[in-house]
Design a protein around this motif. Structure first.
Motif, mmCIF file in Angstrom:
data_model
loop_
_atom_site.group_PDB
_atom_site.id
_atom_site.type_symbol
_atom_site.label_atom_id
_atom_site.label_comp_id
_atom_site.label_asym_id
_atom_site.label_seq_id
_atom_site.Cartn_x
_atom_site.Cartn_y
_atom_site.Cartn_z
ATOM 1 N N VAL B 11 11.387 11.610 1.738
ATOM 2 C CA VAL B 11 10.793 10.704 2.273
ATOM 3 C C VAL B 11 9.809 10.944 3.261
ATOM 4 O O VAL B 11 8.652 11.044 3.549
ATOM 5 C CB VAL B 11 11.344 9.227 2.373
ATOM 6 C CG1 VAL B 11 10.122 8.088 2.878
ATOM 7 C CG2 VAL B 11 11.859 8.587 1.111
ATOM 8 N N THR B 12 10.650 11.394 4.492
ATOM 9 C CA THR B 12 9.838 11.796 5.560
ATOM 10 C C THR B 12 8.991 13.285 5.350
ATOM 11 O O THR B 12 7.805 13.155 6.010
ATOM 12 C CB THR B 12 10.850 12.166 6.836
ATOM 13 O OG1 THR B 12 11.948 10.963 6.776
ATOM 14 C CG2 THR B 12 10.237 12.499 7.952
ATOM 15 N N LEU B 13 9.466 14.141 4.585
ATOM 16 C CA LEU B 13 8.603 15.214 4.198
ATOM 17 C C LEU B 13 7.358 14.772 3.681
ATOM 18 O O LEU B 13 6.130 15.339 3.893
ATOM 19 C CB LEU B 13 9.380 16.264 3.562
ATOM 20 C CG LEU B 13 10.440 16.980 4.314
ATOM 21 C CD1 LEU B 13 11.031 17.952 3.183
ATOM 22 C CD2 LEU B 13 9.815 18.022 5.285
ATOM 23 N N LEU B 14 7.514 13.962 2.624
ATOM 24 C CA LEU B 14 6.264 13.354 1.965
ATOM 25 C C LEU B 14 5.424 12.532 2.569
ATOM 26 O O LEU B 14 3.916 12.744 2.572
ATOM 27 C CB LEU B 14 6.799 12.477 0.694
ATOM 28 C CG LEU B 14 7.516 13.315 -0.596
ATOM 29 C CD1 LEU B 14 8.044 12.497 -1.453
ATOM 30 C CD2 LEU B 14 6.517 14.445 -1.317
ATOM 31 N N ARG B 15 6.099 11.798 3.475
ATOM 32 C CA ARG B 15 5.125 10.813 4.350
ATOM 33 C C ARG B 15 4.276 11.661 5.441
ATOM 34 O O ARG B 15 3.221 11.189 5.597
ATOM 35 C CB ARG B 15 6.210 9.741 5.044
ATOM 36 C CG ARG B 15 5.428 8.960 5.819
ATOM 37 C CD ARG B 15 6.414 7.920 6.482
ATOM 38 N NE ARG B 15 6.688 6.772 5.644
ATOM 39 C CZ ARG B 15 7.772 6.161 5.384
ATOM 40 N NH1 ARG B 15 8.918 6.773 5.902
ATOM 41 N NH2 ARG B 15 8.012 5.001 4.709
ATOM 42 N N GLY B 16 4.736 12.846 5.662
ATOM 43 C CA GLY B 16 4.031 13.486 6.896
ATOM 44 C C GLY B 16 2.912 14.587 6.488
ATOM 45 O O GLY B 16 2.008 15.203 7.042
ATOM 46 N N ARG B 18 -0.647 15.100 3.918
ATOM 47 C CA ARG B 18 -1.776 14.635 3.044
ATOM 48 C C ARG B 18 -2.011 15.308 1.878
ATOM 49 O O ARG B 18 -2.423 14.695 0.644
ATOM 50 C CB ARG B 18 -2.883 14.953 3.801
ATOM 51 C CG ARG B 18 -4.240 14.286 3.419
ATOM 52 C CD ARG B 18 -5.336 14.581 4.374
ATOM 53 N NE ARG B 18 -5.119 14.078 5.834
ATOM 54 C CZ ARG B 18 -5.478 12.699 6.106
ATOM 55 N NH1 ARG B 18 -6.056 12.129 5.123
ATOM 56 N NH2 ARG B 18 -5.269 12.374 7.371
ATOM 57 N N LEU B 19 -1.481 16.647 1.549
ATOM 58 C CA LEU B 19 -1.729 17.453 0.365
ATOM 59 C C LEU B 19 -0.472 17.362 -0.437
ATOM 60 O O LEU B 19 0.658 17.015 0.104
ATOM 61 C CB LEU B 19 -2.145 18.832 0.612
ATOM 62 C CG LEU B 19 -3.276 19.192 1.439
ATOM 63 C CD1 LEU B 19 -3.492 20.505 1.550
ATOM 64 C CD2 LEU B 19 -4.678 18.730 0.563
ATOM 65 N N GLU B 52 4.051 9.939 -6.611
ATOM 66 C CA GLU B 52 3.269 10.342 -7.617
ATOM 67 C C GLU B 52 3.301 11.815 -8.045
ATOM 68 O O GLU B 52 3.357 12.709 -7.009
ATOM 69 C CB GLU B 52 1.778 10.055 -7.568
ATOM 70 C CG GLU B 52 1.296 8.739 -7.502
ATOM 71 C CD GLU B 52 0.161 8.480 -6.740
ATOM 72 O OE1 GLU B 52 -0.175 7.253 -6.737
ATOM 73 O OE2 GLU B 52 -0.544 9.427 -6.174
ATOM 74 N N GLY B 53 3.725 12.443 -9.144
ATOM 75 C CA GLY B 53 3.979 13.545 -9.497
ATOM 76 C C GLY B 53 3.106 14.203 -10.672
ATOM 77 O O GLY B 53 2.893 13.554 -11.715
ATOM 78 N N GLU B 54 2.150 15.307 -10.341
ATOM 79 C CA GLU B 54 1.363 16.022 -11.446
ATOM 80 C C GLU B 54 1.558 17.236 -11.538
ATOM 81 O O GLU B 54 1.718 18.188 -10.562
ATOM 82 C CB GLU B 54 -0.065 15.752 -10.828
ATOM 83 C CG GLU B 54 -0.823 14.359 -10.871
ATOM 84 C CD GLU B 54 -2.151 14.439 -10.147
ATOM 85 O OE1 GLU B 54 -2.207 14.157 -9.012
ATOM 86 O OE2 GLU B 54 -3.152 15.056 -10.883
ATOM 87 N N GLY B 58 2.027 18.947 -7.737
ATOM 88 C CA GLY B 58 2.949 18.783 -6.901
ATOM 89 C C GLY B 58 3.039 17.092 -6.789
ATOM 90 O O GLY B 58 2.582 16.354 -7.438
ATOM 91 N N TYR B 59 3.769 16.887 -5.627
ATOM 92 C CA TYR B 59 4.160 15.343 -5.488
ATOM 93 C C TYR B 59 3.387 14.983 -4.480
ATOM 94 O O TYR B 59 2.881 15.546 -3.315
ATOM 95 C CB TYR B 59 5.762 15.216 -5.232
ATOM 96 C CG TYR B 59 6.573 15.635 -6.148
ATOM 97 C CD1 TYR B 59 7.483 16.779 -6.302
ATOM 98 C CD2 TYR B 59 6.628 14.651 -7.454
ATOM 99 C CE1 TYR B 59 8.120 17.071 -7.257
ATOM 100 C CE2 TYR B 59 7.424 15.122 -8.344
ATOM 101 C CZ TYR B 59 8.402 16.062 -8.281
ATOM 102 O OH TYR B 59 9.181 16.537 -9.607
#
Lengths: 228, 228
Positions: B11-16, B18-19, B52-54, B58-59
């Motif tokens: 969660v921390t990695l995703l939260r930080g 933009r891409l 969201e995953g495409e 990526g996520y």
DNA sequence: TCACTACTGACAGTTAATGTCAGTAGTGTT
DNA sequence: AACACTACTGACATTAACTGTCAGTAGTGA
């Protein structure tokens, strides 16, 4: 993930209680053995949750962990920032202190986009309007209100007339830029409203007064609201 | 607990970011297989985290989950409540809306002890001082400031003199009970300060002005601060 | 079509968690 | 001192969960 869910539930169970709860009660609620509860409690404590356990009593959550985290939207955060700035400048010194540290916490988690919006300072509450002495006076008044302590004030009114009175302080009202103290005046035996910035001195008298329905800030303001 | 820790790190990695980030990148950072990342992402989504995953991309974390939870002390919460009440009464209508919903969230988690302290209302910000029309005007002005749009205002000053001007709005200042608009007046080619409650009408002109270091709210206030 | 990605199921092997049991220790009451 | 109630810990067999590898499906854009 079952264990992680249970740890979350444990914190929730502890958080909602005032009295201590035993491992046996927790094990029955969560349908696991007591040994598992002991392990879970240890895991929570290792990860920083301040649980206190007393033999013969049970478990209790340290009071300061009583408050759960809050999730705010961008709009809410910007409003909280604006409000904190207002309290910092216009609030009593206790409230101002709380506002400053809350502001630090909020700005620490602001994403870049919102941080830039805040720092563009297009909406400003100037700090230089802060009056430390007045803020401290407001805090002292607030403490007297909360403790129902009769006070003596020296007051200089609009016409520069000086007076000294014993009053029962009932509450403080923020009129936007100005706070007033609503009190019951023992000299006039009636409500009186005093602008805080016109109070010259304040002395607590260590005499406790009684709270009444017909002698309260609310009662006073109900009259005022009818006039406007 | 290793998995629970990793979920937190995810969660921390995703939260930080933009891409978007791929499962391959995440697996390398966290030193697990891609299959494990797929499982972890599914676990997070099942527990409510909006990822969201495409395929081929990526996520990404849904924007609204960008903001982490905040933990406040009692003192901070009481200050935030006071500030929110101030914004509700004295802020522009967008900020007031944010303050109201933040206030709902805060009061929803207040423990009984603090709730009673808040509801005793010994420290009051009267709601009846709220002016909805003025709050809406302040919001419109704020939007013009943020978009750098030139506006026309009709203004009635202290002496009741009427004027109509094209101005470039630079920012709003809260003086405690009163907001003023700081603007660059195209008629006088100089800064002017307008009390919002004296603005009779506002029209946006769809002409964008340029922001300059020497034509800004900050620049104007730096002059003011020297005088006092 | 190809390259890149997300996604799912299956399975053998690995790791973590659980409950039972036995024992230690603290507090308050009789 | 004994007893009742509680928290606490270690050991071990059993159970549950997790992991990586492999094979296959599916979507998007060039």
């Amino acid at each position: 993930m079952r264990k992680a869910e249970r740890l979350f539930q444990l914190v929730t169970l502890l958080r909602g209680r005032r009295l201590a709860i035993t491992a046996k009660q927790l094990s029955e609620t969560l349908e696991v053995s007591e040994r598992t509860i002991y392990r879970d409690i240890q895991a929570l404590m290792l990860s920083g949750v301040p649980i206190e356990g007393e033999a013969g009593i049970g478990y209790r959550l340290d009071r300061h962990f009583e408050l759960p985290p809050l999730m705010f939207t961008s709009e809410e955060l910007l409003a909280l920032i604006l409000g904190s700035k207002m309290v910092k400048t216009w609030g009593d010194s206790v409230a101002a202190r709380g506002a400053v540290s809350a502001l630090d916490k909020i700005t620490a988690i602001l994403p870049e986009r919102l941080k830039q919006q805040d720092q563009s300072e297009l909406l400003l509450v100037p700090e230089f309007l802060q009056n430390k002495n007045l803020a401290q006076l407001a805090s002292d008044l607030r403490a007297a209100v909360e403790s129902c302590l009769t006070i003596n004030i020296e007051y200089q009114d609009e016409q520069k007339r000086f007076s000294s009175r014993n009053i029962e302080p009932l509450g403080l009202v923020y009129w936007g830029g100005k706070w007033t103290l609503i009190a019951f005046c023992l000299l006039r035996q009636d409500y009186r409203e005093f602008r805080i910035d016109r109070i010259v001195s304040l002395t607590c008298l260590d005499i406790q007064f009684e709270k009444l329905e017909t002698k309260s800030l609310k009662h006073y303001l109900s009259q005022f609201a009818c006039h406007s």
